[in-house]
Design an enzyme around this catalytic site. Structure first.
Site, PDB file in Angstrom:
ATOM      1  N   LYS A  13      31.364  71.281  64.479  1.00 13.22           N
ATOM      2  CA  LYS A  13      30.505  69.942  64.112  1.00 13.22           C
ATOM      3  C   LYS A  13      29.217  70.208  63.078  1.00 13.22           C
ATOM      4  O   LYS A  13      29.340  69.442  62.156  1.00 13.22           O
ATOM      5  CB  LYS A  13      29.857  69.381  65.339  1.00 13.22           C
ATOM      6  CG  LYS A  13      31.052  69.070  66.422  1.00 13.22           C
ATOM      7  CD  LYS A  13      30.480  68.422  67.652  1.00 13.22           C
ATOM      8  CE  LYS A  13      29.579  69.159  68.726  1.00 13.22           C
ATOM      9  NZ  LYS A  13      30.382  70.227  69.119  1.00 13.22           N
ATOM     10  N   ARG A  87      27.143  61.837  73.631  1.00  7.57           N
ATOM     11  CA  ARG A  87      27.775  62.916  74.539  1.00  7.57           C
ATOM     12  C   ARG A  87      28.213  62.356  75.904  1.00  7.57           C
ATOM     13  O   ARG A  87      28.476  63.329  76.697  1.00  7.57           O
ATOM     14  CB  ARG A  87      27.074  64.015  74.550  1.00  7.57           C
ATOM     15  CG  ARG A  87      27.584  65.556  74.616  1.00  7.57           C
ATOM     16  CD  ARG A  87      26.781  66.512  74.115  1.00  7.57           C
ATOM     17  NE  ARG A  87      26.322  66.898  73.078  1.00  7.57           N
ATOM     18  CZ  ARG A  87      26.367  68.001  72.340  1.00  7.57           C
ATOM     19  NH1 ARG A  87      26.529  69.033  73.454  1.00  7.57           N
ATOM     20  NH2 ARG A  87      25.877  68.284  71.375  1.00  7.57           N
ATOM     21  N   ARG A 127      28.831  83.437  66.674  1.00  7.06           N
ATOM     22  CA  ARG A 127      28.065  82.709  65.830  1.00  7.06           C
ATOM     23  C   ARG A 127      26.670  83.277  65.611  1.00  7.06           C
ATOM     24  O   ARG A 127      26.232  83.837  66.688  1.00  7.06           O
ATOM     25  CB  ARG A 127      27.789  81.233  66.473  1.00  7.06           C
ATOM     26  CG  ARG A 127      26.881  80.606  65.734  1.00  7.06           C
ATOM     27  CD  ARG A 127      26.891  79.143  65.934  1.00  7.06           C
ATOM     28  NE  ARG A 127      26.585  78.830  67.421  1.00  7.06           N
ATOM     29  CZ  ARG A 127      26.974  77.554  67.706  1.00  7.06           C
ATOM     30  NH1 ARG A 127      27.179  76.425  67.102  1.00  7.06           N
ATOM     31  NH2 ARG A 127      26.872  77.354  69.072  1.00  7.06           N
ATOM     32  N   ARG A 160      22.202  82.527  69.304  1.00  4.57           N
ATOM     33  CA  ARG A 160      21.559  81.328  70.296  1.00  4.57           C
ATOM     34  C   ARG A 160      21.727  81.774  71.735  1.00  4.57           C
ATOM     35  O   ARG A 160      22.796  82.448  72.092  1.00  4.57           O
ATOM     36  CB  ARG A 160      22.355  80.137  69.904  1.00  4.57           C
ATOM     37  CG  ARG A 160      21.815  79.270  69.206  1.00  4.57           C
ATOM     38  CD  ARG A 160      22.510  77.951  68.750  1.00  4.57           C
ATOM     39  NE  ARG A 160      23.183  77.127  69.905  1.00  4.57           N
ATOM     40  CZ  ARG A 160      23.855  76.120  69.657  1.00  4.57           C
ATOM     41  NH1 ARG A 160      23.862  75.634  68.514  1.00  4.57           N
ATOM     42  NH2 ARG A 160      24.570  75.297  70.782  1.00  4.57           N
ATOM     43  N   ARG A 171      28.611  74.922  79.473  1.00  2.00           N
ATOM     44  CA  ARG A 171      28.667  73.790  78.364  1.00  2.00           C
ATOM     45  C   ARG A 171      30.044  73.362  78.317  1.00  2.00           C
ATOM     46  O   ARG A 171      30.137  71.991  78.269  1.00  2.00           O
ATOM     47  CB  ARG A 171      28.223  74.684  76.953  1.00  2.00           C
ATOM     48  CG  ARG A 171      26.929  75.104  76.911  1.00  2.00           C
ATOM     49  CD  ARG A 171      26.721  75.871  75.896  1.00  2.00           C
ATOM     50  NE  ARG A 171      26.920  75.407  74.422  1.00  2.00           N
ATOM     51  CZ  ARG A 171      27.113  76.133  73.476  1.00  2.00           C
ATOM     52  NH1 ARG A 171      26.916  77.289  73.549  1.00  2.00           N
ATOM     53  NH2 ARG A 171      27.264  75.430  72.216  1.00  2.00           N
TER      54      ARG A 171
HETATM   55  P1  AP5 Z   1      29.682  75.365  64.523  1.00  2.00           P
HETATM   56  O1  AP5 Z   1      29.629  74.476  63.397  1.00  2.00           O
HETATM   57  O2  AP5 Z   1      28.135  75.610  64.723  1.00  2.00           O
HETATM   58  O3  AP5 Z   1      29.997  74.357  65.882  1.00  2.00           O
HETATM   59  P2  AP5 Z   1      29.534  73.092  66.734  1.00  2.00           P
HETATM   60  O4  AP5 Z   1      30.657  72.259  67.034  1.00  2.00           O
HETATM   61  O5  AP5 Z   1      28.185  72.654  65.937  1.00  2.00           O
HETATM   62  O6  AP5 Z   1      29.101  73.898  67.963  1.00  2.00           O
HETATM   63  P3  AP5 Z   1      27.575  73.822  68.870  1.00  2.00           P
HETATM   64  O7  AP5 Z   1      27.647  74.835  69.651  1.00  2.00           O
HETATM   65  O8  AP5 Z   1      26.450  73.520  68.097  1.00  2.00           O
HETATM   66  O9  AP5 Z   1      28.034  72.300  69.550  1.00  2.00           O
HETATM   67  P4  AP5 Z   1      27.372  72.009  70.754  1.00  2.00           P
HETATM   68  O10 AP5 Z   1      27.913  70.725  70.943  1.00  2.00           O
HETATM   69  O11 AP5 Z   1      27.816  72.894  72.070  1.00  2.00           O
HETATM   70  O12 AP5 Z   1      25.789  72.237  70.660  1.00  2.00           O
HETATM   71  P5  AP5 Z   1      24.746  71.492  70.324  1.00  2.00           P
HETATM   72  O13 AP5 Z   1      23.902  72.406  69.208  1.00  2.00           O
HETATM   73  O14 AP5 Z   1      25.039  70.126  69.833  1.00  2.00           O
HETATM   74  O15 AP5 Z   1      30.485  76.507  64.650  1.00  2.00           O
HETATM   75  C1  AP5 Z   1      30.490  77.285  65.522  1.00  2.00           C
HETATM   76  C2  AP5 Z   1      30.972  78.568  65.037  1.00  2.00           C
HETATM   77  O16 AP5 Z   1      32.447  78.857  64.364  1.00  2.00           O
HETATM   78  C3  AP5 Z   1      30.105  79.212  63.783  1.00  2.00           C
HETATM   79  O17 AP5 Z   1      29.803  80.490  63.892  1.00  2.00           O
HETATM   80  C4  AP5 Z   1      30.716  78.770  62.664  1.00  2.00           C
HETATM   81  O18 AP5 Z   1      30.726  79.568  61.369  1.00  2.00           O
HETATM   82  C5  AP5 Z   1      32.390  79.129  63.252  1.00  2.00           C
HETATM   83  N1  AP5 Z   1      33.298  77.996  62.595  1.00  2.00           N
HETATM   84  C6  AP5 Z   1      32.963  76.642  62.365  1.00  2.00           C
HETATM   85  N2  AP5 Z   1      34.172  76.384  61.739  1.00  2.00           N
HETATM   86  C7  AP5 Z   1      35.173  77.375  61.556  1.00  2.00           C
HETATM   87  C8  AP5 Z   1      36.397  77.286  61.229  1.00  2.00           C
HETATM   88  N3  AP5 Z   1      37.179  76.173  60.801  1.00  2.00           N
HETATM   89  N4  AP5 Z   1      37.151  78.364  61.577  1.00  2.00           N
HETATM   90  C9  AP5 Z   1      36.511  79.673  61.664  1.00  2.00           C
HETATM   91  N5  AP5 Z   1      35.105  79.608  62.043  1.00  2.00           N
HETATM   92  C10 AP5 Z   1      34.328  78.461  62.125  1.00  2.00           C
HETATM   93  O19 AP5 Z   1      23.787  71.342  71.671  1.00  2.00           O
HETATM   94  C11 AP5 Z   1      23.372  72.316  72.179  1.00  2.00           C
HETATM   95  C12 AP5 Z   1      22.488  71.742  73.712  1.00  2.00           C
HETATM   96  O20 AP5 Z   1      21.705  70.707  73.249  1.00  2.00           O
HETATM   97  C13 AP5 Z   1      23.534  71.180  74.572  1.00  2.00           C
HETATM   98  O21 AP5 Z   1      24.268  72.141  75.362  1.00  2.00           O
HETATM   99  C14 AP5 Z   1      22.535  70.008  75.435  1.00  2.00           C
HETATM  100  O22 AP5 Z   1      22.119  71.125  76.102  1.00  2.00           O
HETATM  101  C15 AP5 Z   1      21.840  69.780  74.327  1.00  2.00           C
HETATM  102  N6  AP5 Z   1      22.160  68.546  73.572  1.00  2.00           N
HETATM  103  C16 AP5 Z   1      22.712  68.352  72.564  1.00  2.00           C
HETATM  104  N7  AP5 Z   1      22.886  66.916  72.446  1.00  2.00           N
HETATM  105  C17 AP5 Z   1      22.739  66.392  73.546  1.00  2.00           C
HETATM  106  C18 AP5 Z   1      23.290  65.054  73.913  1.00  2.00           C
HETATM  107  N8  AP5 Z   1      23.638  64.300  73.095  1.00  2.00           N
HETATM  108  N9  AP5 Z   1      23.121  64.720  75.213  1.00  2.00           N
HETATM  109  C19 AP5 Z   1      22.471  65.767  75.951  1.00  2.00           C
HETATM  110  N10 AP5 Z   1      22.212  67.071  75.812  1.00  2.00           N
HETATM  111  C20 AP5 Z   1      22.425  67.372  74.242  1.00  2.00           C
END
Ligand code: AP5
Length: 212
Positions: A13, A87, A127, A160, A171
């Site tokens: 994402k 979410r 990552r 992270r 998660r």
């Molecule tokens: P990346 O692009 O970083 O993936 P992502 O989907 O953004 O992953 P996140 O871990 O950031 O998502 P998440 O939803 O768990 O965490 P968030 O930060 O939102 O890609 C991942 C890796 O893969 C990278 O190394 C990249 O280089 C690689 N990659 C990407 N595309 C690729 C491809 N096509 N091929 C190969 N490699 C690839 O949330 C974190 C925490 O915040 C949550 O756990 C929760 O505690 C809190 N939180 C956030 N939002 C909310 C909400 N709305 N409600 C409640 N709690 C929330």
């Protein structure tokens, strides 16, 4: 028009949002990035969120919705990419209310990034991020030219805290329980589009581009 980008942890994402912002001239709102920034600055919100984020649990809806309200209040102009928000079902309903109450650009598509579980684990454990500019890397698929140093700004890269295998498992559970049901929610609204998240980042982006 605005876009909701959702999917399991590690689906790509953040990676795709960066390209969507450039190509689609939209503003990126990532609740994950906002929580991490607040945690880094040790604000009251960051201190409250830390216990949830570091343990892989969702931050309570009331806090998360309040945060998005504040961000939109500060800037409601233009189109948005909502990355990782909503979410949960209450967050999805709250987003609709915020949009109509504040006159924010409505949601045109809810794009779901589909990636199998075993690939998610590999993406998340490999990552690395830049401490200074937040650029995202992967030790195998997108490594830095010099190990541990950001190509973009020369900052130090880090892993992270919630990218350890046991926290990733929590998660994924939270995702299955609270976020996966949003597929049906957006299907019923006629906004749901599934995007194959496998392949290199250019291939994935080429599937998203028609919806920008
Ligand atoms: P990346 O692009 O970083 O993936 P992502 O989907 O953004 O992953 P996140 O871990 O950031 O998502 P998440 O939803 O768990 O965490 P968030 O930060 O939102 O890609 C991942 C890796 O893969 C990278 O190394 C990249 O280089 C690689 N990659 C990407 N595309 C690729 C491809 N096509 N091929 C190969 N490699 C690839 O949330 C974190 C925490 O915040 C949550 O756990 C929760 O505690 C809190 N939180 C956030 N939002 C909310 C909400 N709305 N409600 C409640 N709690 C929330």
């Amino acid at each position: 028009m605005s876009i909701v980008l959702f999917g399991p942890p590690g689906a790509g994402k953040g990676t795709q949002s960066e390209r969507m912002v450039k190509e689609g001239k939209k503003t990126h709102i990532s609740t994950g990035d906002l929580f991490r920034a607040a945690m880094k600055n040790k604000t009251p919100l960051g201190i409250e969120a830390k216990g949830y984020v570091d343990n892989g649990q969702l931050v309570p809806d009331s806090i998360t919705i309040g945060l998005v309200r504040e961000v939109l209040d500060a800037n409601k102009e233009g189109d948005f990419i909502f990355d990782g928000f909503p979410r949960t079902s209450p967050q999805a309903e709250a987003l609709e209310e915020l949009i109509s109450e504040m006159g924010v650009s409505p949601i045109q598509h809810a794009l779901f990034l589909e990636v199998p579980k075993q690939v998610l684990m590999e993406r998340l454990t490999g990552r690395r991020l830049c401490k200074d500019c937040g650029a995202v890397y992967h030790v195998k698929s997108a490594p830095t030219a010099k190990e541990g140093i950001c190509d973009r700004c020369g900052g130090e890269t880090y892993q992270r805290k919630d990218d350890s295998e046991d926290v990733i498992a929590t998660r994924l559970e939270a995702y299955a329980k609270s976020t996966e049901p949003l597929k049906e929610y957006y299907q019923q609204k006629g906004l749901y589009i599934e995007i194959d998240g496998l392949g290199d980042t250019d291939s994935v982006f080429s599937r998203i581009k028609p919806y920008l």
